[in-house]
Design a protein around this motif. Structure first.
Motif, PDB file in Angstrom:
ATOM      1  N   SER A 116      -5.002  32.235  29.062  1.00 33.40           N
ATOM      2  CA  SER A 116      -4.719  32.198  30.498  1.00 33.40           C
ATOM      3  C   SER A 116      -4.619  30.766  31.007  1.00 33.40           C
ATOM      4  O   SER A 116      -3.778  30.444  31.857  1.00 33.40           O
ATOM      5  CB  SER A 116      -5.789  32.966  31.272  1.00 33.40           C
ATOM      6  N   ILE A 117      -5.486  29.881  30.477  1.00 34.90           N
ATOM      7  CA  ILE A 117      -5.429  28.465  30.847  1.00 34.90           C
ATOM      8  C   ILE A 117      -4.085  27.880  30.424  1.00 34.90           C
ATOM      9  O   ILE A 117      -3.453  27.123  31.178  1.00 34.90           O
ATOM     10  CB  ILE A 117      -6.579  27.697  30.179  1.00 34.90           C
ATOM     11  N   ARG A 118      -3.658  28.190  29.224  1.00 30.85           N
ATOM     12  CA  ARG A 118      -2.370  27.691  28.721  1.00 30.85           C
ATOM     13  C   ARG A 118      -1.231  28.131  29.630  1.00 30.85           C
ATOM     14  O   ARG A 118      -0.316  27.347  29.926  1.00 30.85           O
ATOM     15  CB  ARG A 118      -2.144  28.188  27.300  1.00 30.85           C
ATOM     16  N   THR A 119      -1.277  29.384  30.088  1.00 34.59           N
ATOM     17  CA  THR A 119      -0.235  29.887  30.983  1.00 34.59           C
ATOM     18  C   THR A 119      -0.166  29.060  32.261  1.00 34.59           C
ATOM     19  O   THR A 119       0.933  28.715  32.738  1.00 34.59           O
ATOM     20  CB  THR A 119      -0.494  31.366  31.329  1.00 34.59           C
ATOM     21  N   LEU A 120      -1.317  28.716  32.815  1.00 35.84           N
ATOM     22  CA  LEU A 120      -1.355  27.907  34.032  1.00 35.84           C
ATOM     23  C   LEU A 120      -0.803  26.502  33.784  1.00 35.84           C
ATOM     24  O   LEU A 120      -0.062  25.961  34.619  1.00 35.84           O
ATOM     25  CB  LEU A 120      -2.786  27.810  34.558  1.00 35.84           C
ATOM     26  N   VAL A 121      -1.173  25.913  32.644  1.00 34.65           N
ATOM     27  CA  VAL A 121      -0.692  24.568  32.322  1.00 34.65           C
ATOM     28  C   VAL A 121       0.822  24.585  32.126  1.00 34.65           C
ATOM     29  O   VAL A 121       1.537  23.711  32.645  1.00 34.65           O
ATOM     30  CB  VAL A 121      -1.392  24.019  31.066  1.00 34.65           C
ATOM     31  N   LEU A 122       1.321  25.572  31.391  1.00 35.97           N
ATOM     32  CA  LEU A 122       2.771  25.645  31.155  1.00 35.97           C
ATOM     33  C   LEU A 122       3.532  25.845  32.463  1.00 35.97           C
ATOM     34  O   LEU A 122       4.634  25.312  32.631  1.00 35.97           O
ATOM     35  CB  LEU A 122       3.088  26.789  30.187  1.00 35.97           C
ATOM     36  N   LYS A 123       2.956  26.584  33.387  1.00 36.99           N
ATOM     37  CA  LYS A 123       3.591  26.783  34.694  1.00 36.99           C
ATOM     38  C   LYS A 123       3.734  25.453  35.422  1.00 36.99           C
ATOM     39  O   LYS A 123       4.776  25.162  36.030  1.00 36.99           O
ATOM     40  CB  LYS A 123       2.771  27.767  35.525  1.00 36.99           C
ATOM     41  N   ARG A 124       2.685  24.627  35.348  1.00 38.80           N
ATOM     42  CA  ARG A 124       2.740  23.307  35.967  1.00 38.80           C
ATOM     43  C   ARG A 124       3.782  22.429  35.291  1.00 38.80           C
ATOM     44  O   ARG A 124       4.546  21.709  35.940  1.00 38.80           O
ATOM     45  CB  ARG A 124       1.371  22.625  35.882  1.00 38.80           C
ATOM     46  N   ILE A 125       3.800  22.463  33.974  1.00 39.64           N
ATOM     47  CA  ILE A 125       4.743  21.647  33.207  1.00 39.64           C
ATOM     48  C   ILE A 125       6.179  22.034  33.538  1.00 39.64           C
ATOM     49  O   ILE A 125       7.046  21.179  33.749  1.00 39.64           O
ATOM     50  CB  ILE A 125       4.487  21.793  31.692  1.00 39.64           C
ATOM     51  N   ASN A 126       6.438  23.328  33.583  1.00 41.07           N
ATOM     52  CA  ASN A 126       7.797  23.806  33.841  1.00 41.07           C
ATOM     53  C   ASN A 126       8.280  23.467  35.247  1.00 41.07           C
ATOM     54  O   ASN A 126       9.485  23.371  35.491  1.00 41.07           O
ATOM     55  CB  ASN A 126       7.875  25.320  33.616  1.00 41.07           C
ATOM     56  N   ALA A 127       7.344  23.274  36.169  1.00 49.76           N
ATOM     57  CA  ALA A 127       7.719  22.930  37.549  1.00 49.76           C
ATOM     58  C   ALA A 127       7.880  21.431  37.749  1.00 49.76           C
ATOM     59  O   ALA A 127       8.272  20.987  38.831  1.00 49.76           O
ATOM     60  CB  ALA A 127       6.664  23.472  38.511  1.00 49.76           C
ATOM     61  N   ASN A 128       7.608  20.655  36.717  1.00 45.80           N
ATOM     62  CA  ASN A 128       7.653  19.193  36.821  1.00 45.80           C
ATOM     63  C   ASN A 128       9.041  18.680  36.437  1.00 45.80           C
ATOM     64  O   ASN A 128       9.460  18.765  35.288  1.00 45.80           O
ATOM     65  CB  ASN A 128       6.589  18.584  35.891  1.00 45.80           C
ATOM     66  N   ASP A 129       9.757  18.135  37.399  1.00 41.87           N
ATOM     67  CA  ASP A 129      11.117  17.639  37.163  1.00 41.87           C
ATOM     68  C   ASP A 129      11.150  16.350  36.354  1.00 41.87           C
ATOM     69  O   ASP A 129      12.228  15.912  35.928  1.00 41.87           O
ATOM     70  CB  ASP A 129      11.836  17.418  38.503  1.00 41.87           C
ATOM     71  N   ASN A 130      10.002  15.742  36.148  1.00 40.61           N
ATOM     72  CA  ASN A 130       9.941  14.492  35.386  1.00 40.61           C
ATOM     73  C   ASN A 130       9.824  14.721  33.882  1.00 40.61           C
ATOM     74  O   ASN A 130       9.632  13.772  33.122  1.00 40.61           O
ATOM     75  CB  ASN A 130       8.752  13.652  35.851  1.00 40.61           C
ATOM     76  N   ILE A 131       9.941  15.985  33.457  1.00 36.25           N
ATOM     77  CA  ILE A 131       9.818  16.329  32.042  1.00 36.25           C
ATOM     78  C   ILE A 131      11.095  16.993  31.565  1.00 36.25           C
ATOM     79  O   ILE A 131      11.584  17.942  32.188  1.00 36.25           O
ATOM     80  CB  ILE A 131       8.614  17.262  31.808  1.00 36.25           C
ATOM     81  N   ASP A 132      11.642  16.510  30.453  1.00 37.83           N
ATOM     82  CA  ASP A 132      12.860  17.064  29.878  1.00 37.83           C
ATOM     83  C   ASP A 132      12.638  18.508  29.451  1.00 37.83           C
ATOM     84  O   ASP A 132      11.559  18.874  28.978  1.00 37.83           O
ATOM     85  CB  ASP A 132      13.282  16.216  28.664  1.00 37.83           C
ATOM     86  N   ILE A 133      13.674  19.338  29.581  1.00 35.09           N
ATOM     87  CA  ILE A 133      13.554  20.753  29.248  1.00 35.09           C
ATOM     88  C   ILE A 133      13.197  20.969  27.783  1.00 35.09           C
ATOM     89  O   ILE A 133      12.455  21.897  27.437  1.00 35.09           O
ATOM     90  CB  ILE A 133      14.854  21.524  29.612  1.00 35.09           C
TER      91      ILE A 133
END
Length: 231
Positions: A116-133
């Motif tokens: 569940s923690i990983r899911t929350l972290v990935l959600k944050r990462i995916n919403a960050n425009d400063n990170i390549d897809i």
């Protein structure tokens, strides 16, 4: 005896409620003779050092399953005075100013669940425009709790994408995971991988704020996951 891990003399608890004080940390950190400069390539060693200090410190006695993550991370922060490591500016540079960590800060250790923690972290990462897809996809793959975070395939994926935008997060994951793999007893078998993944994603989460936070949140996730698996 000067054994504790050195962060920033003026780093305060407010820093754990986001990245608002990151510029203040840059201005106030000092370099003392005899300390080792921490870099993105040494975060795994620093992470292990910090866990070791917690194990040997009376501060760890105040921690229970009811302890909130923000208080656990604050305990690690309290171990950072007058010690072995110092930081250069690249370790304190924020990637995402004013990051809100409240979902993680207010969680009790007993509620820590890697998936569940990983899911929350990935959600944050995916919403960050400063990170390549491609980096986002790689983080999702290498952080699979049911996989081997340090498999040849994952290490190759990290190598392929580490120079892309946000690729330093992959380096942080790898280095903390390698440190964790050395630190935790391998008798855990599949459970040891869960701790390694928790360490790595904690490092990724914190590093979206700064490299220093990557170390502290990696250690926090590591400690919390180990407590849950031990009960």
């Amino acid at each position: 005896m000067n054994k504790y891990f050195y962060l920033l003399a003026s780093l305060c608890l407010a820093a754990f409620f986001g990245c608002q004080n990151d510029n203040d940390m840059n201005a106030s950190f000092s370099k003392e003779k005899g300390t080792i400069s921490a870099t993105i390539d040494s975060v795994g060693k620093v992470h292990n050092y910090l866990l070791e200090q917690m194990k040997d410190s009376e501060i760890g006695l105040c921690i229970s399953n009811k302890t909130k993550m923000k208080d656990l991370v604050n305990c690690f922060q309290r171990l950072n005075d007058n010690g072995k490591y110092c930081y250069n500016e690249i370790m304190t540079r924020a990637d995402n100013d004013n990051a809100d960590f409240s979902k993680f800060e207010n969680m009790a250790i007993e509620d820590f669940d890697v998936k569940s923690i990983r899911t929350l972290v990935l959600k944050r990462i995916n919403a960050n425009d400063n990170i390549d897809i491609d980096v986002k996809k790689a983080i999702e793959i290498i952080s699979d709790p049911d996989g081997n975070p340090l498999s040849e395939q994952n290490l190759s994926l990290i190598e392929q994408n580490k120079n892309k935008k946000g690729g330093h997060l992959l380096i942080v994951f790898k280095n903390i995971a390698e440190g964790s793999d050395e630190y935790w007893p391998q008798t855990r078998d599949s459970q040891s991988r869960a701790v390694i993944v928790a360490d790595g994603i904690g490092g990724v989460l914190g590093t979206t704020c700064s490299g220093v936070m990557g170390i502290l949140w990696g250690a926090g996730f590591s400690y919390a996951c180990d407590m849950c698996l031990s009960n």
